[in-house]
Write an enzyme that holds these catalytic residues in place. Structure first.
Site, short mmCIF file in Angstrom:
data_model
loop_
_atom_site.label_atom_id
_atom_site.label_comp_id
_atom_site.label_asym_id
_atom_site.label_seq_id
_atom_site.Cartn_x
_atom_site.Cartn_y
_atom_site.Cartn_z
N ASP A 140 -25.29 48.21 44.67
CA ASP A 140 -24.09 47.37 44.38
C ASP A 140 -23.08 48.44 44.27
OD1 ASP A 140 -25.84 45.38 45.19
OD2 ASP A 140 -25.76 44.91 42.98
N GLY B 67 -21.00 49.61 46.26
CA GLY B 67 -19.94 49.52 47.51
C GLY B 67 -20.57 50.61 48.71
N LYS B 68 -21.83 50.84 48.89
CA LYS B 68 -22.30 51.69 49.95
C LYS B 68 -22.10 51.15 51.36
CE LYS B 68 -26.61 50.83 48.23
NZ LYS B 68 -26.30 50.40 47.02
N GLY C 175 -27.87 43.94 49.64
CA GLY C 175 -26.74 43.13 49.98
C GLY C 175 -25.54 43.81 50.05
N HIS C 176 -25.02 44.26 51.40
CA HIS C 176 -24.06 45.04 51.33
C HIS C 176 -22.73 44.71 52.05
CE1 HIS C 176 -27.17 48.76 52.02
NE2 HIS C 176 -27.21 48.26 50.77
N THR C 177 -21.72 44.52 51.43
CA THR C 177 -20.63 43.73 52.09
C THR C 177 -19.73 44.68 52.81
OG1 THR C 177 -20.54 42.86 49.59
CG2 THR C 177 -18.77 42.37 50.95
N GLN D 59 -30.45 50.23 47.79
CA GLN D 59 -30.80 50.37 46.47
C GLN D 59 -30.10 51.72 45.94
OE1 GLN D 59 -33.37 49.30 48.81
NE2 GLN D 59 -32.50 47.64 48.29
N THR E 157 -24.73 39.89 45.59
CA THR E 157 -24.54 39.62 46.97
C THR E 157 -25.88 38.96 47.76
OG1 THR E 157 -23.36 41.68 47.19
CG2 THR E 157 -23.90 40.59 49.15
N THR E 158 -27.10 39.35 47.12
CA THR E 158 -28.23 38.76 47.66
C THR E 158 -28.66 37.55 46.85
OG1 THR E 158 -29.11 40.93 48.38
CG2 THR E 158 -30.65 39.29 48.03
N THR E 159 -28.57 37.66 45.47
CA THR E 159 -29.30 36.43 44.59
C THR E 159 -28.24 35.68 43.88
OG1 THR E 159 -29.57 38.32 42.85
CG2 THR E 159 -31.49 37.67 44.36
N ARG F 236 -26.85 36.72 41.29
CA ARG F 236 -26.96 36.74 39.87
C ARG F 236 -26.06 37.15 39.24
NH1 ARG F 236 -32.74 39.74 39.16
NH2 ARG F 236 -32.30 40.50 41.31
N HIS G 104 -13.85 50.71 43.38
CA HIS G 104 -13.26 49.91 42.39
C HIS G 104 -12.49 50.55 41.04
CE1 HIS G 104 -15.09 45.87 42.86
NE2 HIS G 104 -16.07 46.46 43.38
N GLY H 188 -12.16 54.35 46.20
CA GLY H 188 -11.77 52.93 46.82
C GLY H 188 -11.01 52.21 46.02
P1 GDP Z 1 -23.61 47.74 48.20
O1 GDP Z 1 -24.68 47.04 48.10
O2 GDP Z 1 -23.75 49.03 47.47
O3 GDP Z 1 -23.13 47.87 49.61
O4 GDP Z 1 -22.46 46.82 47.22
P2 GDP Z 1 -22.11 45.28 47.11
O5 GDP Z 1 -21.56 44.94 48.72
O6 GDP Z 1 -23.57 44.57 46.86
O7 GDP Z 1 -20.96 45.18 46.18
C1 GDP Z 1 -19.76 45.87 46.18
C2 GDP Z 1 -18.83 44.99 45.95
O8 GDP Z 1 -17.73 45.44 45.79
C3 GDP Z 1 -18.31 43.95 47.09
O9 GDP Z 1 -17.93 42.62 46.79
C4 GDP Z 1 -17.22 45.02 47.76
O10 GDP Z 1 -16.41 44.08 48.73
C5 GDP Z 1 -16.53 45.19 46.62
N1 GDP Z 1 -15.76 46.70 46.76
C6 GDP Z 1 -16.25 47.71 47.10
N2 GDP Z 1 -15.28 48.82 47.00
C7 GDP Z 1 -14.27 48.32 46.33
C8 GDP Z 1 -12.99 48.64 45.90
O11 GDP Z 1 -12.74 49.68 45.86
N3 GDP Z 1 -12.43 47.95 45.16
C9 GDP Z 1 -12.87 46.43 44.95
N4 GDP Z 1 -11.77 45.63 44.30
N5 GDP Z 1 -13.69 45.66 45.63
C10 GDP Z 1 -14.62 46.80 45.85
P1 IMO Z 2 -28.07 47.17 47.40
O1 IMO Z 2 -28.43 48.01 48.69
C1 IMO Z 2 -28.94 45.92 43.35
C2 IMO Z 2 -33.25 45.41 42.13
C3 IMO Z 2 -33.58 44.23 41.61
C4 IMO Z 2 -34.63 44.70 40.54
C5 IMO Z 2 -35.22 45.62 41.10
C6 IMO Z 2 -36.42 45.42 42.02
O2 IMO Z 2 -27.17 45.81 47.61
O3 IMO Z 2 -27.42 48.08 46.31
P2 IMO Z 2 -37.09 44.23 44.33
O4 IMO Z 2 -36.55 42.92 44.71
O5 IMO Z 2 -36.33 45.33 45.22
O6 IMO Z 2 -38.48 44.45 43.99
O7 IMO Z 2 -36.27 44.27 42.90
O8 IMO Z 2 -34.40 46.32 42.02
N1 IMO Z 2 -32.48 45.80 43.51
C7 IMO Z 2 -30.99 45.77 43.57
N2 IMO Z 2 -30.19 45.71 42.75
N3 IMO Z 2 -28.70 46.18 44.54
C8 IMO Z 2 -29.84 46.12 45.51
O9 IMO Z 2 -29.62 46.43 46.67
C9 IMO Z 2 -31.05 46.01 45.06
N4 IMO Z 2 -32.14 46.13 45.59
C10 IMO Z 2 -33.32 45.79 44.76
O10 IMO Z 2 -32.49 43.63 41.19
O11 IMO Z 2 -34.06 44.87 39.43
MG MG Z 3 -25.64 45.11 47.22
#
Ligand code: GDP
Ligand code: IMO
Ligand code: MG
Length: 451
Positions: free
Chosen positions: A15, A17-18, A42-44, A228, A318-320, A322, A350, A437
C-alpha cells in the site's frame, strides 16, 4: 539485450502507492505486467478524476497504447477478474479484450482456497491476518502440483472435473474434520461453473512469452507493477507474517518471465510514513486505538499518533477496508531493500500527508538506525521470531510540519522542512529520491531528473 524494463516494487508492507507510480510510468509503455500475488493486492489509480481500485488488472490499462499482462507467477480469482473487467468497462475503458492478456500458466483461485485460507487462520495460535482471498492456499496447491491453471479452464469439462476432484480430495477431508461440510462444493458443479467461466476468458488467455520477447526485441518500454512488498516476501520478509509469493525484484522478474539483463531501473516505492495491515513486526508503529477496540479512533481529546496518521492518510485497506496500523518512516528497511531488491531510485508518496501529520503532532520522525540485542544496527535483522525482540528505532526528529500547494511542480518549490525530510531519508537509506508524491493523481508527482 535491450534494457527496457522498469520495475516498480513496494519497499515496506504494501500500500505504498505502487499503483499510482506504475500507472504514471505506463504513460509511454508498451507492456505493463502484474507478476506476483492476486487480488490480495489493491492498487489505486486515478482515472478521469475518479479513484479506481484495481486488484488484478495492471493500472496501465488506463493508457490506450498499453498491453496489460497478468503474468504466469500470479494467482487469479476468475470471478473477481470478471467483475473488475466489467467495472473498467463501466468507466469507459472498452477495449480491454484486445489489451488484456492473461498467462495460461497463472493459477486459478477456487472457492475452496478461500475457505482453506480461513481454516488455516482459525487454527493458528497467531494468525497472519491474511486477506482471506485464498492466495496462500492456491500457491500451496501449485507447489504440491495439484494446482489448476487458467489453461485448464479451456479443457473439456470432464477433464477439468478430474483435476478439481484430485485437487480437492485432501481439502474436503480437512473441511469434514473441522465442521466445514457446508463448504464442500460438488465437484461437477464446480467444473461446470469454471468451464463456463473459461468461455468468458477465451479472448484473454494466452502464452504471454512471445509478447514479452517481442517488446524486448524492439526495445519497447515494459513496466512491472509489483504487488505486496519487500517485508511481505515469503523468503526475505517477516516470515511467517508474510504473503505466499516473492514480491522482491527478482521474484517479480521470475513471475513475469523477464530476464534480469533487460532491467533498466528499479523504483522502490514507500510512503513518507509507514503502514501495515495484518500482523507482524512494525518497529516504528505508533500507538493507536486499534488496540483499544477502535472506540477512541476519533476522540478529540487526546488523539494517538497512530490514529492521526491513519485518519490524515485515509489508511484503510483498498482490498479488505481494514484499518491499517500506522507509524513513522523507517529508513532502515529502505537500506535493506536497497540491497535485497536492487533499488535504483525511491518514490516517496504522501509527502503532503506527512506535512499535515507534522502540523498536528508537532513533529515528524525518521528512523535511521535500530537498537537491537544491545547494539546499534543498520539493516533489518532476520531473527526476530527467535529473539522475540522488535528492533528499537533511533529517530531523527524534525519539528513541526508543512503544507504543500498542489501547484508545486519542482523539488525546489517544496517547503524547506519537506526537503530536509527527503535529504534525511536519502542519507539514511543510501537511495536517491527521484519521485515525490504530493497527492493521489499521476499528475501529483514531482520528478527529479537530476538525481
Ligand atoms: P498500492 O497497493 O501500493 O498501489 O497502494 P494503495 O492504492 O493500496 O494505497 C495508496 C493510497 O494512497 C491510495 O489511496 C492512493 O490514492 C493514495 N496516494 C498515493 N500517493 C499519494 C500521495 O502522494 N498523496 C496522497 N495524499 N495520497 C496518495
Ligand atoms: P498491495 O499490492 C498490504 C498482507 C496481508 C497479510 C499478509 C498475508 O495492495 O500493496 P495474504 O492474503 O497475501 O496471504 O496475506 O500480507 N498483504 C498485503 N498488505 N497490501 C497488499 O497488497 C497486501 N497483500 C497481502 O494483509 O498481512
Ligand atoms: Mg494496496
Amino acid at each position: 539485450m535491450h534494457k527496457c524494463v522498469t520495475v516498480v516494487i513496494g519497499t515496506k508492507w504494501g500500500d505504498e502507492g505502487k499503483g499510482k507510480i506504475a500507472s504514471a510510468e505506463a504513460k509511454d509503455a508498451k507492456l505493463v505486467i502484474r507478476a506476483t500475488g492476486g487480488n490480495n493486492a489493491g492498487h489505486t489509480v486515478v482515472y478521469n478524476g475518479k479513484k479506481l481500485a484495481l486488484h488484478l488488472v495492471p493500472g496501465g490499462i488506463v493508457y490506450p497504447q498499453t498491453t496489460c499482462i497478468i503474468g504466469p507467477g500470479t494467482v487469479v480469482d476468475p470471478l473477481v477478474l470478471l467483475d473488475e473487467i466489467a467495472t473498467l468497462e463501466s468507466y469507459g475503458i472498452t477495449d480491454i479484450k484486445s489489451r488484456l492478456k492473461i498467462s495460461g500458466r497463472a493459477h486459478v483461485i477456487f472457492p475452496y482456497h478461500k475457505h482453506l485460507d480461513e481454516l488455516h487462520e482459525r487454527l493458528k495460535e497467531k494468525p497472519v491476518g491474511t486477506t482471506k482471498r485464498g492466495i496462500g492456499t492456491c500457491y500451496a496447491d501449485k507447489d504440491n502440483r495439484i494446482g489448476i491453471r487458467m489453461y485448464d479452464l479451456l479443457l473439456p469439462q470432464e477433464k477439468l472435473e478430474k483435476k478439481i476432484a484430485e485437487a480437492t480430495k485432501l481439502h474436503y477431508e480437512a473441511f469434514r474434520a473441522h465442521d466445514m461440510e457446508k463448504n464442500i462444493m460438488d465437484v461437477s458443479t464446480l467444473a461446470k461453473a469454471y468451464h463456463t467461466c473459461g468461455e468468458d476468458f477465451k479472448p484473454f488467455i494466452c502464452d504471454v512469452d512471445p509478447i514479452i520477447a517481442n517488446a524486448i526485441e524492439y526495445n519497447q518500454k515494459i513496466v512491472v507493477e509489483g504487488a505486496q512488498a519487500f517485508r511481505l516476501d515469503i523468503d526475505h520478509g517477516d516470515y511467517p507474517m508474510v504473503t505466499s509469493s516473492n514480491p522482491v525484484t527478482a521474484g517479480t522478474l521470475c513471475g513475469a518471465g523477464l530476464p534480469p539483463q533487460a532491467v533498466k531501473e528499479v523504483i522502490g516505492v514507500c510512503k513518507a510514513y509507514d503502514s501495515r495491515v495484518g500482523n507482524g513486526p512494525f518497529p516504528t508503529e505508533q500507538e493507536s486505538s486499534l488496540y483499544m477496540g477502535m472506540e477512541n479512533a476519533n476522540s478529540p481529546i487526546s488523539p494517538l499518533v497512530g490514529d492521526i496518521i491513519r485518519e490524515l492518510g485515509h489508511e484503510y485497506g483498498t482490498t479488505t477496508c481494514r484499518p491499517r496500523r500506522c507509524g513513522w518512516m523507517d529508513a532502515v528497511i529502505l537500506r535493506s531493500a536497497k540491497y535485497t531488491c536492487g533499488i535504483d531510485y525511491l518514490c516517496i508518496n504522501h509527502l503532503d500527508t506527512l506535512g499535515e501529520i507534522g502540523l498536528k503532532v508537532g513533529k515528524v520522525m525518521v528512523c535511521t538506525d535500530y537498537i537491537y540485542q544491545g547494539r546499534v544496527i543498520g539493516l533489518f535483522p532476520d531473527d526476530i521470531e527467535l529473539t522475540g525482540e522488535i528492533p528499537y528505532p533511533c529517530y531523527h526528529i524534525i519539528s513541526g510540519g508543512w503544507k504543500i500547494d498542489k501547484s508545486c511542480k519542482t523539488y525546489n518549490e517544496l517547503p524547506v522542512k519537506a526537503k530536509e525530510f527527503i535529504r534525511i531519508v536519502e542519507k539514511a537509506s543510501g537511495i536517491p529520491v527521484k519521485y515525490i508524491g504530493i497527492g493521489p493523481s499521476n499528475e501529483d508527482l514531482i520528478i527529479r531528473n537530476n538525481v
